[in-house]
Design an enzyme around this catalytic site. Structure first.
Site, short mmCIF file in Angstrom:
data_model
loop_
_atom_site.label_atom_id
_atom_site.label_comp_id
_atom_site.label_asym_id
_atom_site.label_seq_id
_atom_site.Cartn_x
_atom_site.Cartn_y
_atom_site.Cartn_z
N ASP A 281 0.69 -1.26 -0.07
CA ASP A 281 0.23 -0.13 0.09
C ASP A 281 0.82 1.36 0.01
O ASP A 281 1.72 1.29 0.72
CB ASP A 281 -1.08 -0.21 1.26
N VAL A 282 0.65 2.29 -0.81
CA VAL A 282 1.34 3.46 -1.14
C VAL A 282 1.11 4.38 0.12
O VAL A 282 2.10 4.99 0.57
CB VAL A 282 1.13 4.22 -2.26
#
Length: 330
Positions: A281-282
């Site tokens: 997940d960024v």
DNA sequence: CTCCAGGGTACAC
DNA sequence: GTGTACCATGGA
């Protein structure tokens, strides 16, 4: 299909009191709910949150508050004291008597699943105290719990909608989707929507969803997941029955449009697995980069090390790190 | 203008 | 098994 289910009636309501566990802070949870400004499913007024529910076909409104009286409308800036109880008031529609279902048990379960109230967080806080990243987060957000959903379809759709795009755009997509295909209840002069039922979405074509500015693929994914749930091939009960985290991931990622990130997001928000960890997940990467004042975002290998380090509490570590993105860290 | 957002697929090699 | 274009859109 008529989208409006009806209006609530003041003569058809009930109230229950919910005991809350140690390490629960309703105000932190409200702050998280308010952040999703575009979420049509949940409305926060002052220290109270409201949403629509469907209990075995009986629609109702749930109002949840840390205060016994609900008389104050709008912005009530008075800070309530740390609470050991929540007050839930439920309003039924004039033509759907609440008494025809066991709404009390359903509402208790709904609140448990909404705020993860069955999780004992004492071990998490003991663990977080000794972790340089989690310690300040646990202190600042003490009592925040993973805000999730009891609905597998809702969780899956929200995760799919959120793939790749900004949160604000994802929230816009969700709002359009809910208002276009969901049913609503009139209550207190407002519309409270239910998330579109999979039986409804299963019959749509991508062309009906794309005008809301969904990509063709996302439209296809939402419909395909709806088909699987409506047909019974995919269900929350059956995923729970697998009794295995990796098997649940395996089954979810076998569905087109659901990768490791989406599966872990759903396992975190709906299946309530504390080990769910969307390590690609960024937002998670950015939160770590910012808190540690790193030059670059952490690599995948480094993320795997964080997963090992936080083993058992990956989901809470992730949720608190996401939460930190909304605040300044000087 | 380019690059990035709480990714995943369908290809290429 | 890794690499890459593509998706839709808005904001920096």
């Amino acid at each position: 299909m008529e989208a409006c289910l009806g209006s609530t009636s003041n003569s058809n309501k009930g109230t229950i009191v919910i005991d809350v566990p140690p390490y629960f802070d309703f105000e932190h949870c409200l702050t998280h709910l308010k952040r999703g400004d575009n979420d049509v499913l949940v409305t926060v007024h002052g220290h109270r949150v409201s949403k629509a529910l469907d209990v075995n076909g009986v629609p109702m409104i749930l109002e949840l508050s840390s205060e016994a009286s609900h008389g104050v409308e709008g912005n009530n800036q008075r800070e309530p004291q740390p609470q050991s109880q929540l007050h839930a008031t439920v309003y039924g529609l004039s033509h759907h008597r609440l008494a025809s279902v066991d709404w009390e048990a359903a509402v208790r379960t709904e609140i448990d699943e909404w705020f993860d109230l069955q999780r004992d967080l004492r071990p998490f806080y003991a663990f977080a105290e000794r972790d340089p990243i989690l310690a300040p987060l646990a202190k600042r957000y003490s009592g925040l719990r993973i805000i999730g959903s009891s609905s597998l379809y809702h969780s899956l759709c929200w995760a799919i909608m959120g793939q790749q795009i900004t949160m604000s755009f994802a929230a816009t997509l969700k709002r359009r989707f809910v208002q276009q295909f969901g049913e609503y209840i009139e209550h207190d002069g407002e519309r409270f929507y239910l998330f579109p039922r999979p039986e409804v979405v299963a019959k749509l074509t991508p062309e009906q969803v794309m005008p809301l500015q969904f990509s063709r693929k996302k439209a296809e994914y939402l419909i395909e997941v709806a088909v699987q749930i409506a047909s019974g091939r995919l269900s929350k009960k059956q995923l729970i029955a697998l009794n295995s985290f990796s098997d649940a991931v395996k089954q979810l990622t076998a569905i087109r449009g659901i990768g490791a990130w989406t599966a872990n997001s759903v396992l975190m928000h709906c299946l309530r697995n504390p080990r769910a960890f969307p390590l690609a997940d960024v937002g998670l990467h950015n939160a770590i980069k910012r808190l540690l004042k790193l030059e670059h975002k952490p690599s995948l290998a480094e993320m795997e090390q964080y997963g090992t380090r936080w083993a058992g509490w990956e989901a809470y570590a992730t949720f608190y790190l996401w939460r930190s993105l909304d605040d300044e860290w000087g």
